[in-house]
Design an enzyme around this catalytic site. Structure first.
Site, PDB file in Angstrom:
ATOM      1  N   CYS A 197       0.828  -1.201   0.000  1.00 43.90           N
ATOM      2  CA  CYS A 197       0.000   0.000   0.000  1.00 43.90           C
ATOM      3  C   CYS A 197       0.865   1.255   0.000  1.00 43.90           C
ATOM      4  CB  CYS A 197      -0.859   0.065   1.245  1.00 43.90           C
ATOM      5  SG  CYS A 197      -1.890  -1.347   1.503  1.00 43.90           S
TER       6      CYS A 197
ATOM      7  N   ARG B 259       5.162   0.094  -6.181  1.00 46.81           N
ATOM      8  CA  ARG B 259       5.153  -0.686  -4.937  1.00 46.81           C
ATOM      9  C   ARG B 259       4.173  -1.858  -5.014  1.00 46.81           C
ATOM     10  NH1 ARG B 259       6.794   2.409  -0.289  1.00 46.81           N
ATOM     11  NH2 ARG B 259       5.207   1.441   1.001  1.00 46.81           N
TER      12      ARG B 259
ATOM     13  N   TRP C 188      -2.943  -2.688  -1.489  1.00 49.97           N
ATOM     14  CA  TRP C 188      -2.548  -4.082  -1.767  1.00 49.97           C
ATOM     15  C   TRP C 188      -3.311  -4.906  -0.745  1.00 49.97           C
ATOM     16  CZ3 TRP C 188       0.015  -8.268   0.471  1.00 49.97           C
ATOM     17  CH2 TRP C 188       0.542  -9.208  -0.417  1.00 49.97           C
TER      18      TRP C 188
ATOM     19  N   ASN D 216      -1.843   2.516   5.688  1.00 48.11           N
ATOM     20  CA  ASN D 216      -0.911   1.472   5.246  1.00 48.11           C
ATOM     21  C   ASN D 216      -0.515   0.701   6.490  1.00 48.11           C
ATOM     22  OD1 ASN D 216       1.169  -0.070   4.261  1.00 48.11           O
ATOM     23  ND2 ASN D 216       2.537   1.655   3.824  1.00 48.11           N
ATOM     24  N   GLY D 217      -0.712  -0.624   6.478  1.00 52.55           N
ATOM     25  CA  GLY D 217      -0.353  -1.437   7.638  1.00 52.55           C
ATOM     26  C   GLY D 217      -1.469  -2.414   7.961  1.00 52.55           C
TER      27      GLY D 217
ATOM     28  N   GLU E  75      18.483 -17.343  -7.225  1.00 52.62           N
ATOM     29  CA  GLU E  75      18.019 -16.024  -7.664  1.00 52.62           C
ATOM     30  C   GLU E  75      17.377 -16.132  -9.053  1.00 52.62           C
ATOM     31  OE1 GLU E  75      17.355 -13.308  -6.486  1.00 52.62           O
ATOM     32  OE2 GLU E  75      17.537 -11.778  -8.027  1.00 52.62           O
TER      33      GLU E  75
ATOM     34  N   LYS F  89      13.502 -15.062 -10.048  1.00 56.33           N
ATOM     35  CA  LYS F  89      13.180 -14.074 -11.088  1.00 56.33           C
ATOM     36  C   LYS F  89      12.153 -14.634 -12.063  1.00 56.33           C
ATOM     37  CE  LYS F  89      14.384 -11.134  -9.738  1.00 56.33           C
ATOM     38  NZ  LYS F  89      15.158 -10.942  -8.568  1.00 56.33           N
TER      39      LYS F  89
ATOM     40  N   GLU G  77       8.695 -14.916 -10.450  1.00 61.02           N
ATOM     41  CA  GLU G  77       8.079 -13.621 -10.151  1.00 61.02           C
ATOM     42  C   GLU G  77       7.445 -12.951 -11.354  1.00 61.02           C
ATOM     43  OE1 GLU G  77      11.766 -11.736  -8.534  1.00 61.02           O
ATOM     44  OE2 GLU G  77      10.321 -10.686  -7.291  1.00 61.02           O
TER      45      GLU G  77
ATOM     46  N   HIS H 251      18.950 -37.138  -5.431  1.00 63.47           N
ATOM     47  CA  HIS H 251      18.332 -37.474  -4.149  1.00 63.47           C
ATOM     48  C   HIS H 251      16.838 -37.175  -4.137  1.00 63.47           C
ATOM     49  CE1 HIS H 251      22.241 -38.385  -2.551  1.00 63.47           C
ATOM     50  NE2 HIS H 251      22.683 -37.261  -3.075  1.00 63.47           N
TER      51      HIS H 251
ATOM     52  N   LYS I 211       6.590  -4.132  -4.087  1.00 61.21           N
ATOM     53  CA  LYS I 211       8.010  -3.806  -4.034  1.00 61.21           C
ATOM     54  C   LYS I 211       8.509  -3.728  -2.606  1.00 61.21           C
ATOM     55  CE  LYS I 211      11.919  -2.584  -5.863  1.00 61.21           C
ATOM     56  NZ  LYS I 211      12.658  -3.729  -6.444  1.00 61.21           N
TER      57      LYS I 211
HETATM   58  C1  F6R Z   1      12.740 -10.328  -5.622  1.00 61.05           C
HETATM   59  C2  F6R Z   1      12.579  -9.293  -4.631  1.00 61.05           C
HETATM   60  C3  F6R Z   1      12.197  -9.702  -3.253  1.00 61.05           C
HETATM   61  C4  F6R Z   1      12.940  -8.834  -2.225  1.00 61.05           C
HETATM   62  C5  F6R Z   1      12.412  -9.136  -0.808  1.00 61.05           C
HETATM   63  C6  F6R Z   1      13.150  -8.339   0.239  1.00 61.05           C
HETATM   64  O1  F6R Z   1      13.022  -9.802  -6.871  1.00 61.05           O
HETATM   65  O2  F6R Z   1      12.721  -8.140  -4.906  1.00 61.05           O
HETATM   66  O3  F6R Z   1      12.417 -11.057  -3.029  1.00 61.05           O
HETATM   67  O4  F6R Z   1      14.299  -9.100  -2.317  1.00 61.05           O
HETATM   68  O5  F6R Z   1      11.054  -8.833  -0.742  1.00 61.05           O
HETATM   69  O6  F6R Z   1      12.978  -6.964   0.035  1.00 61.05           O
HETATM   70  P1  F6R Z   1      13.993  -5.902   0.616  1.00 61.05           P
HETATM   71  O7  F6R Z   1      15.319  -6.145  -0.026  1.00 61.05           O
HETATM   72  O8  F6R Z   1      13.403  -4.575   0.279  1.00 61.05           O
HETATM   73  O9  F6R Z   1      14.059  -6.155   2.103  1.00 61.05           O
END
Ligand code: F6R
Length: 591
Positions: free
Chosen positions: A2, A27, A72, A98-99, A468, A472, A475, A491, A586
């Site tokens: 949010c 976000r 959100w 927000n929260g 990673e 990606k 996501e 395994h 985000k």
């Molecule tokens: C993946 C991604 C998330 C963040 C995670 C932590 O692309 O961006 O997995 O890495 O939500 O977020 P931060 O780094 O802001 O604590």
């Protein structure tokens, strides 16, 4: 997650709020709304969907005061009814939040039996509680009383129809910044929302209450004592949140990585020496164990930090997933040092752990891209990763910047001299070569988009890149992808291989080259369609992507660009919303 924005001043507040909401779109959200002052009344407009849909219903309206929200969904599905702003039962108080109010059922039961509700949200009860207390208390006291009852997190902007020339705010655990410009006061969940309207900004501390008019900001603590305003100069340029000629922010951010490495060298090196606070270096050297705490991509970045610190400094390290650590009690060594990695500096799981660690008085360093964040304010030390604003939800440049910052820090803590500066320059050139060859990654992306499942494999540090890579692709391309240490395939996971299941191996380390290839061959014998991403010196002519050689411990900085590009193009081919993937946010500001 949010986003909230607000404006009061000489500009058209609705325009300022809509622009602010657009800047916070990255976000992640599923509905949006605004409340604004119109001829001494407060009007509300909210929609399921995008900010652009909202704009239509407020076109050509002028206002001097407005608050806005991108939601959100947490409590109640994303629809117009649950979208913010919410009003108290009589309509007197209007609020964006927000929260999460964790005890909202209990508060409803204790205070609001005579109230009826028009949404399924926890937010609505905040407006109702303020209204309930305002029967006997002043507005200020009612808001502070409400703050004292809420368990959970909140950043709220509130309008009282009886005092329509003020915005009230309250904040605990969720981020809220106030901006001050020549012509008015603005609010935002992060600094991007303040661009254009503020010359100075101030992040609010937890448990702050504020009354704001067009001229100034009056902050108080929970018992009404004044808090001093501490504005700082805005430290973000508009260009940082502009896509320029790129189709998506994610591609722009992938392309920024070579330059970002050069910037990091510039910030952290003076000649061959690393410039980091000697006090911090000394403190880490005194510790008997480093505990890294992070989530998601930042957690995968911290695996590399563990590797660098153990190899270069000989200090034992452990990586903790914040959302797990917050509900567990691991054995802590005698002289622990805690390093938190976070792009946003606002991740709720991390903040929850940080508060526990702080209570135990252990030293804390935050490595982050957001120096105005809550985590920085709670830490003893912080290091900036200088990645510049990351707008795409999927992290790319912040991840690589975390790797680089942690190698630089480990080099500073260790007493051994390495040729790190030149090695990093070579990485930046190698990254440029990968970008020149992006068509190969595009080709791989095209060949996998119709697959249900995909596996990335690697060993040692290549396995962490595989983690990673897999995140990606999940996501943004919505392809079910898992990462396995190639040795683990036999395994169990190899049972999942069927005809044409794509398996992508990452090979940048000499010691594990032969064995990873033989594990890959085992999947091929069972029908997998295999691909290899390999460093030049380890490559064979049939490999799919050959990346330039760099110092072996830095090669993940180069191989990760390949997997970022594969995920990016796969998402583009599938016509997904690359920068704002579904269900994701985000800045994850709720636990
Ligand atoms: C993946 C991604 C998330 C963040 C995670 C932590 O692309 O961006 O997995 O890495 O939500 O977020 P931060 O780094 O802001 O604590």
């Amino acid at each position: 997650m949010c986003g909230i924005v607000g404006y009061i001043g000489k500009f058209n507040a609705l325009e300022a709020v809509i622009e602010g909401l657009k800047k916070l779109e990255y976000r992640g959200y599923d509905s949006a709304g605004v409340a604004y002052k119109k001829e001494n009344d407060i009007k509300i407009c909210k929609e399921k969907g995008r900010v652009i849909d909202l704009e239509k219903c407020i076109m050509d309206i002028d206002s001097s005061l407005a608050i806005g929200h991108t939601r959100w969904a947490t409590h109640g599905e994303p629809n117009q009814r649950n979208a913010h702003p919410h009003s108290s039962m009589t309509g007197r108080f209007v609020i964006v939040h927000n929260g999460i109010v964790e005890n909202y059922q209990k508060l409803k039961f204790e205070y609001l039996n005579d109230y009826s509700f028009s949404s399924e949200t926890d937010t609505e009860i905040i407006a109702d509680l303020i209204e309930y207390f305002s029967n006997t208390l002043s507005v200020e006291e009612s808001i502070r009383k409400t703050m004292s009852l809420i368990e959970g997190s909140y950043a709220c902007l509130i309008i009282d129809k009886k005092h329509p020339n003020h915005i009230y705010c309250m904040k605990d655990k969720s981020p809220l910044l106030v901006g001050k410009g020549k012509d008015g006061i603005s609010f935002s969940s992060d600094i991007t929302g303040l661009i254009d309207y503020a010359e100075e900004y101030m992040p609010l501390e937890d448990k702050t209450f504020g009354i704001i008019d067009a001229e100034d900001v009056y902050l108080q603590d929970m018992i009404g004592l004044p808090i001093e305003n501490r504005f700082q100069k805005m430290a973000i340029q508009k260009e940082e949140i502009d896509k320029q000629t790129f189709d998506h922010f994610m591609l722009k951010e992938i392309y920024e990585q070579p330059m970002m490495i050069r910037n990091l060298i510039h910030h952290y090196f003076s000649g061959e020496e690393v410039r980091i606070s000697p006090k911090l270096i000394h403190h880490i050297r005194q510790s008997d164990k480093i505990n890294f705490v992070a989530c998601g991509s930042s957690m995968y970045a911290s695996y590399f930090a563990k590797y660098y610190f153990e190899k270069l400094c000989g200090i034992p390290c452990e990586v903790f997933c914040a959302s797990e650590l917050v509900y567990s009690t691991p054995l802590i060594s005698k002289r622990p040092f805690f390093i938190f990695f976070s792009q946003s500096g606002e991740t709720a799981d991390l903040l929850a752990v940080m508060k526990k660690v702080k209570k135990q008085k252990h030293p804390i360093l935050t490595i982050t891209n957001t120096i105005e964040s809550s985590m920085v304010r709670l830490s003893d030390y912080h290091l900036n990763i200088y990645a510049g604003k990351e707008i795409a939800v999927a992290s790319t440049k912040a991840y690589t910047a975390m790797l680089v910052t942690s190698t630089i820090l480990a080099r500073a803590v260790s007493k051994t001299k390495t040729n790190l500066k030149n090695n990093l320059k070579a990485v930046s050139l190698a990254m440029e070569k990968v970008l020149e060859n992006k068509e190969v990654c595009r080709g791989i992306a095209q060949s996998i988009i119709n697959q249900e499942d995909l596996f990335y494999i690697g060993r040692g540090i290549d396995y962490w890149t595989a983690l990673e890579a897999s995140l990606k692709l999940k996501e943004i391309a919505y392809i079910h992808t898992e990462a396995f240490s190639s040795g683990e395939l036999k395994h169990g996971p190899i049972a999942l291989i069927t005809k044409n299941t794509p398996v992508i191996a990452i090979i940048t380390q000499e010691g594990t080259n032969r064995i990873t290839r033989s594990n890959l061959a085992e999947t091929e014998s069972r029908g997998a369609k295999t691909y290899v991403i390999a460093s030049k010196s380890l490559s064979t002519p049939s490999d799919d992507v050959i990346i330039p050689n760099v110092a072996h411990y830095l090669s993940p900085l180069v191989s990760v660009l390949v997997v970022q590009l594969i995920a990016y193009y796969a998402a583009v081919f599938k016509q997904n919303d690359v920068d704002k993937p579904k269900n994701l946010a985000k800045s994850v500001t709720v636990e």
